[in-house]
Scaffold this active site. Structure first.
Site, short mmCIF file in Angstrom:
data_model
loop_
_atom_site.label_atom_id
_atom_site.label_comp_id
_atom_site.label_asym_id
_atom_site.label_seq_id
_atom_site.Cartn_x
_atom_site.Cartn_y
_atom_site.Cartn_z
N HIS A 276 -25.04 28.73 91.84
CA HIS A 276 -25.40 29.98 91.16
C HIS A 276 -24.20 30.58 90.41
CE1 HIS A 276 -29.42 30.80 92.93
NE2 HIS A 276 -28.97 30.02 93.90
N GLU B 28 -24.23 32.87 88.26
CA GLU B 28 -24.41 34.32 88.08
C GLU B 28 -23.93 35.10 89.30
OE1 GLU B 28 -26.76 32.27 88.89
OE2 GLU B 28 -28.15 33.22 90.31
N CYS C 229 -30.77 26.63 90.26
CA CYS C 229 -31.43 26.52 91.57
C CYS C 229 -32.93 26.26 91.39
CB CYS C 229 -31.14 27.77 92.40
SG CYS C 229 -31.42 27.55 94.16
#
Lengths: 233, 79
Positions: free
Chosen positions: A203, A205, A86
């Site tokens: 994302h 994560e 990002c």
């Protein structure tokens, strides 16, 4: 095995990355403040999402000049895997470590939802545990995620397998409707020429535990850990 | 000394802010405003010596604009 997670003023996904690495993958992960001048001793560098320096001027434009980025550039040249997620992707583009730029989403909205991605290259340190054509469901959260590069740059990327992920439908079709932000050629993530720098808008994560709605993001971190173990031995 | 730097999206880059602004102009009764681009102006008021032209170009190119997506111009407003 040690991960660095860079932290700029305004980074806000650093804790997500640290938690995922420490709790889900049980590896050592340390925050590294942007004023540090060395990233020596780290096997992987993660540039997390957020709004570094408030997105002032342009997303990533000011973070690019933080002292730590000189060390990151040197690490990139030595082959250390560098993952920019990002805002991390935006910083890598502003730094010139990746080509192109990320501009305002086509429909102007900040978009925060799960999207489908098709894996296009499984020979990178970030994707080696995947298969080409594999479909991942991972969230995006961005206002400036529309990837742009001129046609010559895009052709070079495509010819060298440097488009790592594309936005797709649930079935893996690359369509205009599946493109959340207007990115050229549905590009969600690209790698550098040597394959050790990946920038992606979604994302991973945030998608490493099924109770969060998806654990498809594990692919990226599991691949990185395997790569780092392999390199160390 | 005052320097004014203008940064605009390149014509080849989609500028959704410009499109949205053009739409809003139509709501104000301008039927065909044409192409609108939204950029930024950066004004530098400096008590020091003026950097030479090459230095100014480098600052505009490497920091104030992103040459992949934007064009810039600068003018010396007060010397």
């Amino acid at each position: 095995m040690k991960f660095a997670v860079l932290r700029f003023p305004g980074s806000n996904c650093d804790q997500d990355c640290l938690r995922t690495l420490r709790d889900t993958f049980e590896v050592t992960a340390e925050p590294v403040w942007h004023k540090e001048t060395s990233v020596a001793g780290y096997d992987v560098i993660v540039i997390p999402g957020g709004f570094s320096f408030g997105d002032y001027l342009r997303c990533g434009a000011i973070a690019r000049y933080s002292p730590v980025m000189t060390a990151v550039r040197e690490a990139a040249q030595k082959g250390t895997p560098i993952l920019g997620v990002c805002n991390g992707f935006q910083i890598l583009c502003e730094s010139g470590l990746l080509p192109g730029a990320l501009v305002r989403n086509r429909k102007l909205h900040f978009i925060c939802r799960h999207v489908h991605l098709r894996l296009e290259n499984n020979t990178t340190p970030f994707t080696r545990q995947g298969t080409i054509g594999q479909i991942l469901r991972i969230p995006i959260a961005h206002g400036e995620g529309c990837y742009f590069a001129d046609n010559d740059t895009l052709d070079t990327l495509e010819q060298n397998g440097r488009v790592a992920f594309r936005y797709c439908t649930e079935d893996g079709a690359i369509t205009e409707d599946a493109n959340p932000n207007g990115s050229v050629r549905n590009i969600a993530g690209i790698i550098n020429e040597n394959g050790n720098v990946l920038g992606l808008m979604p994302h991973p994560e945030r998608a490493c535990e099924s109770r969060l709605g998806s654990d498809d993001g594990r692919l990226v971190f599991a691949s990185l850990i395997e790569f780092a173990l392999h390199s160390a031995s | 000394m005052k320097i004014r730097v203008t940064v605009l999206p390149k014509p080849s880059v989609l500028d959704p802010q410009g499109v949205a602004t053009a739409d809003a102009m139509q709501h104000l009764g301008w039927k065909n405003p044409g192409r609108v681009r939204v950029g930024k102006i950066i004004e530098i008021e400096s008590p020091g010596e003026r950097p030479d032209e090459d230095k100014l170009h480098a600052i505009c190119r490497d920091l104030l604009s992103n040459p992949v997506i934007e064009d810039y111009t600068f003018e010396i407003v007060e010397s």
